[in-house]
Design a protein around this motif. Structure first.
Motif, mmCIF file in Angstrom:
data_model
loop_
_atom_site.group_PDB
_atom_site.id
_atom_site.type_symbol
_atom_site.label_atom_id
_atom_site.label_comp_id
_atom_site.label_asym_id
_atom_site.label_seq_id
_atom_site.Cartn_x
_atom_site.Cartn_y
_atom_site.Cartn_z
ATOM 1 N N ARG A 1 37.647 42.439 34.453
ATOM 2 C CA ARG A 1 37.850 42.420 33.006
ATOM 3 C C ARG A 1 37.593 43.801 32.416
ATOM 4 N NH1 ARG A 1 34.438 36.921 31.623
ATOM 5 N NH2 ARG A 1 35.526 35.549 33.103
ATOM 6 N N ASP A 2 38.057 43.975 31.176
ATOM 7 C CA ASP A 2 37.841 45.261 30.508
ATOM 8 C C ASP A 2 36.351 45.474 30.271
ATOM 9 O OD1 ASP A 2 40.558 45.407 30.468
ATOM 10 O OD2 ASP A 2 40.781 45.038 28.320
ATOM 11 N N VAL A 3 35.939 46.728 30.341
ATOM 12 C CA VAL A 3 34.560 47.083 30.036
ATOM 13 C C VAL A 3 34.556 47.890 28.736
ATOM 14 C CG1 VAL A 3 34.656 49.182 31.457
ATOM 15 C CG2 VAL A 3 32.447 48.191 30.865
ATOM 16 N N ILE A 4 33.699 47.472 27.806
ATOM 17 C CA ILE A 4 33.605 48.157 26.522
ATOM 18 C C ILE A 4 32.565 49.280 26.650
ATOM 19 C CG2 ILE A 4 33.082 47.933 24.066
ATOM 20 C CD1 ILE A 4 33.811 44.967 24.291
ATOM 21 N N PRO B 1 50.732 45.719 54.027
ATOM 22 C CA PRO B 1 49.871 46.909 54.009
ATOM 23 C C PRO B 1 48.457 46.667 53.481
ATOM 24 C CG PRO B 1 51.392 46.957 52.168
ATOM 25 C CD PRO B 1 51.750 45.750 52.980
ATOM 26 N N PHE B 2 48.293 45.645 52.623
ATOM 27 C CA PHE B 2 47.010 45.460 51.943
ATOM 28 C C PHE B 2 46.505 44.038 52.143
ATOM 29 C CE2 PHE B 2 49.672 48.259 49.138
ATOM 30 C CZ PHE B 2 49.153 49.463 49.599
ATOM 31 N N LYS B 3 45.415 43.897 52.866
ATOM 32 C CA LYS B 3 44.830 42.578 53.126
ATOM 33 C C LYS B 3 44.153 42.027 51.878
ATOM 34 C CE LYS B 3 41.456 40.312 56.171
ATOM 35 N NZ LYS B 3 40.472 40.546 57.270
ATOM 36 N N GLY B 4 43.264 42.807 51.303
ATOM 37 C CA GLY B 4 42.570 42.415 50.091
ATOM 38 C C GLY B 4 42.985 43.302 48.936
ATOM 39 N N LEU B 5 43.209 42.696 47.776
ATOM 40 C CA LEU B 5 43.610 43.460 46.592
ATOM 41 C C LEU B 5 42.692 43.082 45.444
ATOM 42 C CD1 LEU B 5 45.661 45.254 44.983
ATOM 43 C CD2 LEU B 5 46.904 43.136 44.500
ATOM 44 N N PHE B 6 42.205 44.092 44.736
ATOM 45 C CA PHE B 6 41.395 43.842 43.551
ATOM 46 C C PHE B 6 41.954 44.669 42.402
ATOM 47 C CE2 PHE B 6 37.892 44.289 40.605
ATOM 48 C CZ PHE B 6 37.409 42.993 40.555
ATOM 49 N N THR B 7 42.225 44.018 41.281
ATOM 50 C CA THR B 7 42.749 44.719 40.108
ATOM 51 C C THR B 7 41.662 44.776 39.043
ATOM 52 O OG1 THR B 7 43.693 42.625 39.323
ATOM 53 C CG2 THR B 7 45.140 44.080 40.569
ATOM 54 N N GLN B 8 41.146 45.969 38.807
ATOM 55 C CA GLN B 8 40.037 46.122 37.875
ATOM 56 C C GLN B 8 40.541 46.180 36.439
ATOM 57 O OE1 GLN B 8 41.405 48.779 39.198
ATOM 58 N NE2 GLN B 8 41.336 50.411 37.678
ATOM 59 N N GLY B 9 39.666 45.829 35.495
ATOM 60 C CA GLY B 9 40.005 45.915 34.081
ATOM 61 C C GLY B 9 39.960 47.350 33.585
ATOM 62 N N MET B 10 40.381 47.531 32.358
ATOM 63 C CA MET B 10 40.411 48.862 31.753
ATOM 64 C C MET B 10 39.063 49.194 31.116
ATOM 65 S SD MET B 10 44.147 48.965 29.906
ATOM 66 C CE MET B 10 43.750 47.616 28.806
ATOM 67 N N VAL B 11 38.893 50.462 30.784
ATOM 68 C CA VAL B 11 37.742 50.893 29.997
ATOM 69 C C VAL B 11 38.224 51.043 28.559
ATOM 70 C CG1 VAL B 11 35.947 52.618 29.704
ATOM 71 C CG2 VAL B 11 36.811 52.101 31.991
ATOM 72 N N VAL B 12 37.558 50.341 27.635
ATOM 73 C CA VAL B 12 37.985 50.356 26.242
ATOM 74 C C VAL B 12 36.846 50.879 25.363
ATOM 75 C CG1 VAL B 12 39.637 48.481 26.570
ATOM 76 C CG2 VAL B 12 37.288 47.931 25.946
ATOM 77 N N HIS B 13 37.187 51.266 24.145
ATOM 78 C CA HIS B 13 36.201 51.884 23.257
ATOM 79 C C HIS B 13 36.626 51.629 21.815
ATOM 80 C CE1 HIS B 13 33.489 54.792 21.454
ATOM 81 N NE2 HIS B 13 33.022 55.175 22.625
#
Length: 885
Positions: free
Chosen positions: A676-679, A583-595
């Motif tokens: 990666r996570d974004v601060i 079902p998915f040709k390209g997959l991208f797993t984004q990082g979390m938003v942290v604080h």
């Protein structure tokens, strides 16, 4: 001339309305252009979007807008993963209906997402709780059932007595339900299953074709499917032991042997015990004879059964008193333990313990004082002195203490044991049998809850299980239900469950279980291709759009959602709804938003404080958090994922109201690599906002000059330099967008704006040459177009200011000129008599004599020549130089 500041509160709603009025983002399935399908994992309508949503959807929107500009027919839809327990819990707590709660949340979140300026085709929107959607899901269920991909069986389940529903193994934590905290019970229920294991090998093999997926996700799926090559080995129960004899008398169907599955039959001579699951037939028989064993088995049943829980839990067991004979030595008897780390769902529910070769087995053996015999040592080791301490030796090597296997390597020993066990017999059957095993189990989809897709079957006393005829679909959820009692309201509804049997017409009852919500999200991407169809899909549209070119979502969905979706696509192919497997040709797993976290007090008295309640001050080089209302200093804690429990959340509405959607988008894309996570930091957001204001100021002040000219690259001097920067940036950003390297694109755009600042100021003052102004107009056209995917409202406002025609959202991506992106220098490898000895960096258009002169000045060449003239210098232009000495 000074200009007004850019006002996102005015500009953003205005451009969103313009895009909507002109149907800019509607997608036509009949558009002849090459297709591109970008999809972010759709959200659960929990109430409000969070900053993780902002990041996820901003990324997908950049891809959609960029691909649209590159000339693709882009499909970028949105929907809602809307069934599930949270809505039922809200119904019970707030005395509202799950349906009303869900659709109110959808309306709120839809408004929030629209305020982000996402280029979505809202005409294809649906929620999985829409009758129109789950109608087609029931259609798929019936097709799968007809094809043999669905079946029903008795199954042991984790039962939450408070939530009155089945829990997955991963939802049992320390023996308690993850949501209710109640002690989990084991129950035998008749459950519906999808035959995902029919595709085990294909699901595994096809991972090799998913070269646009992160390697870590493919590895996680591979491990979850868990293919292993090993043997089934039958161990004869010693029938004259008291416990075994009693069990055999009590259980007429009890097999006289215990079968284990092992991937290491070469280590059989290191065996010191057999461990069986609490629900193994021999365990049940032993428990019937001994209350202590029964109590231990019950303790095992209550414990968490996820792999993570098994790995971290203390290894416990109890001796059943039953003994088995070693398959190679009838005089060698081994004890049979019930162990808390063995499950009936995996393998045969029994293992043999080789403590020297497995850390779990070693820990168990040390605890219960069982023998530890080393049977494999590293190559080159000394068999006489090799021992096992606190760590098992799990590698390959040479066999020791293994009789006829001694001296063989582990691979040879595997083959020798396999051949011998296959030839030996026990009760007229081979003692051993080669077997490929998979860790993957069939997917149990039955859930005892109301807010889910009803399973479309009817139970008749005469006819058995009868599928609901497709003409009678959908089986709708009744609206008139109550949540004043725990459990599934469908079970106690006065009329809904009562129905006539479609076969015989007698009184019958509907299935009251609903489907696991993972089913809802396992095919939604296919429905988006033609959500108006009466059938689940329009196969032609599904085949044309799928697979999804770019799928974006969190790593937490790496296994179950993605694996179930891969199964569903195969099942839909088998039933004629589409014709592809992946079902998915390209997959991208984004990082979390942290604080950062902020709190006052300690221990049980700790009180978390929201970022909105504090201000950050820098006093004598030390950052301090000050509570705005009270003035007290608040402790600054660790940086963690944004969560309501620790109050370190930032409301996207507040950010958009204060700074605008473009600022939120731009910061999310700029601060760190997208995987990666974004601060989240106020300073970072303010920096992004200042940049947007700077772009607006520079362009709007120069706009009266720029709108009067036609853009073209500069011919010489400063104008040429501006064009070179512009076209090189265009090429680089294009490559960054292709690779989803958004933060790199942002960095290049910052540099680009810095390079344009001085000449734009000169132009605004009326002091630039005609050549420079034309070059600046060309450069600004490029700037607006390359920032448009990230800051679309700002791009439209700037485009209008310089007199651009039409909408940037509908304009084509610019093309860079090769002569302007070519670097002025080239690096050539320098060989001496055919062997590389140096590199030469020289002007790309240097002639033969200039290259030769530069080569002769290289120290390595001078040393080789030793004061002599070279016999020959061979120059392959812009490729290589070879000096013949």
């Amino acid at each position: 001339m000074a200009t007004e500041r850019y006002n996102p509160r005015d500009a953003e709603p205005r451009w969103q309305a313009k895009w909507n009025d002109e149907n800019v983002f509607l997608t036509d399935n009949d558009d002849p252009r090459e297709k591109y399908y970008v999809l972010e994992m759709f959200p659960y309508p929990s109430g409000r979007i969070h900053m993780g949503h902002v990041r996820n959807y901003a990324m997908g929107d950049v891809v959609a807008r960029y691909k649209r500009a590159r000339g693709y027919n882009v499909l970028h839809p949105m929907g809602w993963d809307a069934f599930g327990m949270p809505a039922e819990n809200a119904a019970m707590q707030n005395k509202v209906h799950p349906k009303g709660w869900t659709y109110e949340n959808i309306a709120t979140m839809r408004g929030q997402l629209k305020s982000m300026g996402l280029s979505l085709d809202w005409s294809r929107e649906f929620a999985t709780c829409d009758v129109e959607y789950y109608h087609r899901q029931q259609h798929l269920f019936l097709d799968f059932l007809e094809k043999g991909l669905v079946y029903r069986k008795q199954s042991k389940v984790n039962w939450d007595p408070v939530d009155h529903t089945v829990l997955a193994n991963e939802q049992v934590i320390d023996g308690r339900g993850w949501r209710s905290g109640a002690l989990v019970e084991q129950r035998e229920l008749t459950q519906w299953f999808f035959r995902i294991t029919d595709f085990s090998q294909d699901l595994l093999d096809s991972l090799e074709t998913l070269d646009q997926w992160p390697e870590k996700v493919r590895l996680m799926q591979s491990n979850w499917i868990g293919r292993s090559e090993g043997m089934l080995v039958r161990w004869e129960v010693v029938k004259d032991t008291e416990r075994a004899a009693a069990a055999l008398r009590a259980e007429e169907q009890l097999s006289p042997e215990i079968t284990v599955y092992t991937t290491r039959p070469d280590t059989l001579f290191g065996a010191s015990f057999i461990a069986i699951a609490a629900d193994h037939p021999w365990a049940k028989a032993a428990a019937a004879q001994n209350p202590a064993i029964e109590a231990f088995a019950e303790e095992c049943r209550r414990a968490g059964t996820s792999l993570a829980a098994l790995e971290t839990a203390e290894k416990k067991g109890i001796d059943t008193g039953i003994r088995v004979r070693h398959p190679f030595d009838p005089e060698w008897e081994l004890p049979v333990y019930i162990a808390n780390f063995v499950l009936m769902d995996y393998g045969t529910g029994a293992i043999f313990g080789c403590p020297s070769g497995d850390q779990r087995d070693l820990d168990f053996a040390r605890k219960y004082d069982l023998p530890v015999v080393p049977v494999v040592m590293p190559k080159g080791g000394d068999a006489a002195s090799f021992t096992i301490g606190d760590e098992a030796y799990v590698g390959d090597g040479v066999m020791i203490n293994s009789r006829f296997l001694d001296g063989l390597d582990t691979r040879e020993a595997f083959e020798d044991v396999a051949n011998r066990l296959s030839a030996a017999t026990l009760g007229n059957r081979p003692v051993g049998e080669r077997k490929v095993n998979f860790r993957l189990r069939d997917w149990g989809i039955s859930r005892q809850r109301y807010w889910g897709c009803p399973i479309p079957v009817i139970h008749c006393e005469d006819c058995g299980v009868v599928p609901v005829p497709k003409a009678d679909l959908p089986v709708k959820l009744p609206d008139d239900v109550t949540f004043d009692k725990p459990g599934n309201p469908l079970d106690r509804h006065p009329t809904w469950r009562h129905v006539a049997c479609p076969n015989c017409g007698k009184d019958a009852r509907r299935e009251t279980d609903t489907m696991d919500t993972f089913v809802d999200s396992s095919w939604y991407f296919a429905r988006f291709t033609a959500p108006w169809e009466n059938n689940p899909t329009d196969p032609a549209a599904a085949n044309a759009w799928l697979p999804v070119d770019q799928y974006i979502g969190g790593i937490e969905h790496a296994i179950l959602h993605l694996l179930y979706s891969r199964f569903f696509t195969r099942a839909m192919q088998a039933t004629g709804h589409l014709d592809l497997k992946e079902p998915f040709k390209g997959l991208f797993t984004q990082g979390m938003v942290v604080h950062e976290t902020y709190s006052r007090g300690e221990g049980a008295k700790r009180e978390w404080v929201t970022p909105a309640e504090i201000r950050i001050e820098d006093i004598d080089g030390r950052r301090r958090a000050i509570h705005v209302e009270s003035g007290e200093e608040i402790a600054i804690g660790s940086i963690e994922k944004m969560s309501k429990s620790k109050k370190n959340v930032v409301d996207p509405d507040d950010i958009i109201a204060s700074y605008g959607a473009d600022t939120a988008r731009f910061f999310m894309l700029s601060d760190s690599p997208p995987d990666r996570d974004v601060i989240w930091s106020e300073a970072g957001v303010e920096g992004a906002h200042r940049f947007i204001q700077r772009v607006w100021r520079l362009l709007s002040e120069a706009a009266p000059v720029l709108k009067a000219v036609q853009g073209r690259p500069g011919a010489e001097g400063e104008a040429l330099a501006v064009s070179q920067v512009a076209h090189r940036t265009l090429k680089a950003v294009q490559g960054d967008y292709d690779k989803l390297a958004f933060n790199k694109a942002v960095a290049r755009i910052y540099e680009f704006v810095n390079a344009l600042a001085a000449p734009l100021t000169t132009a605004a003052a009326g002091k630039a040459s005609d050549d420079l102004v034309a070059a600046l107009r060309d450069a600004v056209d490029i700037l607006i177009r390359i920032v448009a995917p990230m800051t679309p409202h700002l791009a439209e406002e700037c485009w209008r200011a310089i007199g651009g025609e039409g909408l940037i959202a509908m304009s084509a991506w610019p093309e860079y000129e090769e002569r302007l992106v070519a670097e002025n220098e080239v690096t050539l490898p320098v060989q001496i008599n055919g062997k590389k000895r140096a590199d030469l960096t020289i002007s790309r258009d240097a002639d033969q004599s200039a290259v030769e002169a530069a080569v002769l000045a290289i120290e390595a060449v001078q040393a080789a020549l030793a004061g002599q003239r070279p016999k020959k210098i061979i120059v392959v232009p812009q490729r290589i130089v070879n000096v013949v000495v």
